[in-house]
Design a protein around this motif. Structure first.
Motif, mmCIF file in Angstrom:
data_model
loop_
_atom_site.group_PDB
_atom_site.id
_atom_site.type_symbol
_atom_site.label_atom_id
_atom_site.label_comp_id
_atom_site.label_asym_id
_atom_site.label_seq_id
_atom_site.Cartn_x
_atom_site.Cartn_y
_atom_site.Cartn_z
ATOM 1 N N TRP A 76 -53.213 -8.949 -28.604
ATOM 2 C CA TRP A 76 -54.050 -8.512 -27.486
ATOM 3 C C TRP A 76 -53.947 -9.550 -26.375
ATOM 4 O O TRP A 76 -54.171 -10.735 -26.600
ATOM 5 N N ILE A 77 -53.577 -9.120 -25.173
ATOM 6 C CA ILE A 77 -53.421 -10.014 -24.030
ATOM 7 C C ILE A 77 -54.497 -9.657 -23.007
ATOM 8 O O ILE A 77 -54.357 -8.685 -22.252
ATOM 9 N N GLU A 78 -55.557 -10.421 -23.001
ATOM 10 C CA GLU A 78 -56.699 -10.117 -22.143
ATOM 11 C C GLU A 78 -56.333 -10.148 -20.664
ATOM 12 O O GLU A 78 -56.789 -9.313 -19.881
ATOM 13 N N ALA A 79 -55.494 -11.113 -20.261
ATOM 14 C CA ALA A 79 -55.179 -11.289 -18.841
ATOM 15 C C ALA A 79 -54.549 -10.040 -18.235
ATOM 16 O O ALA A 79 -54.787 -9.709 -17.065
ATOM 17 N N THR A 80 -53.740 -9.339 -19.006
ATOM 18 C CA THR A 80 -53.078 -8.134 -18.505
ATOM 19 C C THR A 80 -53.631 -6.864 -19.140
ATOM 20 O O THR A 80 -53.157 -5.775 -18.838
ATOM 21 N N ARG A 81 -54.595 -7.014 -20.027
ATOM 22 C CA ARG A 81 -55.215 -5.888 -20.737
ATOM 23 C C ARG A 81 -54.152 -5.000 -21.391
ATOM 24 O O ARG A 81 -54.155 -3.785 -21.255
ATOM 25 N N THR A 82 -53.246 -5.681 -22.089
ATOM 26 C CA THR A 82 -52.213 -4.956 -22.814
ATOM 27 C C THR A 82 -52.300 -5.271 -24.296
ATOM 28 O O THR A 82 -52.739 -6.338 -24.709
ATOM 29 N N LEU A 83 -51.853 -4.320 -25.090
ATOM 30 C CA LEU A 83 -51.855 -4.429 -26.538
ATOM 31 C C LEU A 83 -50.428 -4.236 -27.018
ATOM 32 O O LEU A 83 -49.794 -3.236 -26.694
ATOM 33 N N LYS A 84 -49.911 -5.209 -27.771
ATOM 34 C CA LYS A 84 -48.565 -5.111 -28.324
ATOM 35 C C LYS A 84 -48.680 -4.854 -29.824
ATOM 36 O O LYS A 84 -49.390 -5.577 -30.525
ATOM 37 N N VAL A 85 -47.965 -3.855 -30.302
ATOM 38 C CA VAL A 85 -48.038 -3.470 -31.713
ATOM 39 C C VAL A 85 -46.630 -3.206 -32.235
ATOM 40 O O VAL A 85 -45.846 -2.493 -31.603
ATOM 41 N N SER A 86 -46.301 -3.792 -33.378
ATOM 42 C CA SER A 86 -45.070 -3.433 -34.072
ATOM 43 C C SER A 86 -45.419 -3.117 -35.517
ATOM 44 O O SER A 86 -46.326 -3.719 -36.093
#
Length: 211
Positions: A76-86
């Motif tokens: 979870w990257i709060e600064a860009t509000r992105t979620l990376k999932v593999s």
């Protein structure tokens, strides 16, 4: 953990830079730390370079802590509000796979705003309604249009059989959502006006079932 939880402070690991945070499900001070090469690898990585970006954090966890039984990685990257999932496949653990990057604001944005598709003689409007729970496909073209409508869940499984729809000028078609479980679904619409003079329509629209 039936004995509670706790944390190890900087004083327990003076070799690690201050403010480096590692969350694990063991290495507790409730018991003697259980040795694991992953813990040492993470520590070595942070000690060698304490600067940490989102990309480096992902790489450190993948390369220093990845194991063959790794079924999922999430960042979870709060600064860009992105979620990376593999996620793992039958022949590859999750840490070795490129992650899917999701924009959280878009992923969880529930809206009833109409979406317009097409131009000229072919013009569709797709709108999600909450009461009743449905998707309304409206058509304002000049000639009949043949559409194929499908509904898939987030795992790519078709939830219902395809709908074959013929819409005339000024008509609409409603896809009732009251029988599907809560979650994220994808509505696909494809078709053409049948005269072969224009490229076909193909649309995938993300919808939310919260009923």
């Amino acid at each position: 953990n039936e004995k509670g939880d706790t944390f190890r402070t900087y004083s327990h690991e003076p070799a690690l830079p201050l403010y480096a945070i590692i969350c694990t499900n063991h290495f507790r001070i409730l018991h003697s730390p259980v040795y694991c090469y992953r813990y040492k690898n993470i520590g070595d990585s942070i000690t060698s370079d304490s600067s940490m970006s989102a990309e480096r954090s992902w790489n450190v966890m993948a390369k220093a802590a990845g194991v063959s039984g790794n079924s999922q990685m999430i960042q979870w990257i709060e600064a860009t509000r992105t979620l990376k999932v593999s996620t793992a496949t039958s022949d590859s653990p999750a840490y070795m796979r490129a992650p899917v990057v999701l924009d959280v604001d878009s992923l969880f944005n529930l809206t009833g705003v109409e979406e317009e598709i097409g131009s000229g003689e072919r013009f569709l409007t797709v709108r999600q309604t909450l009461s009743p729970p449905s998707i309304v496909i409206s058509y304002s073209g000049q000639a009949d249009i043949e559409l194929e409508v499908s509904l898939f869940d987030a795992l790519g499984r078709r939830h219902e059989d395809n709908f074959q729809v013929t819409l005339g000028p000024g008509s609409s078609y409603e896809v009732f959502l009251g029988t599907i479980p809560s979650g994220v679904f994808f509505l696909t619409i494809s078709g053409d006006i049948g005269d072969g003079s224009s490229p076909g329509i193909h649309l995938t629209k993300k919808i939310f079932s919260v009923f």
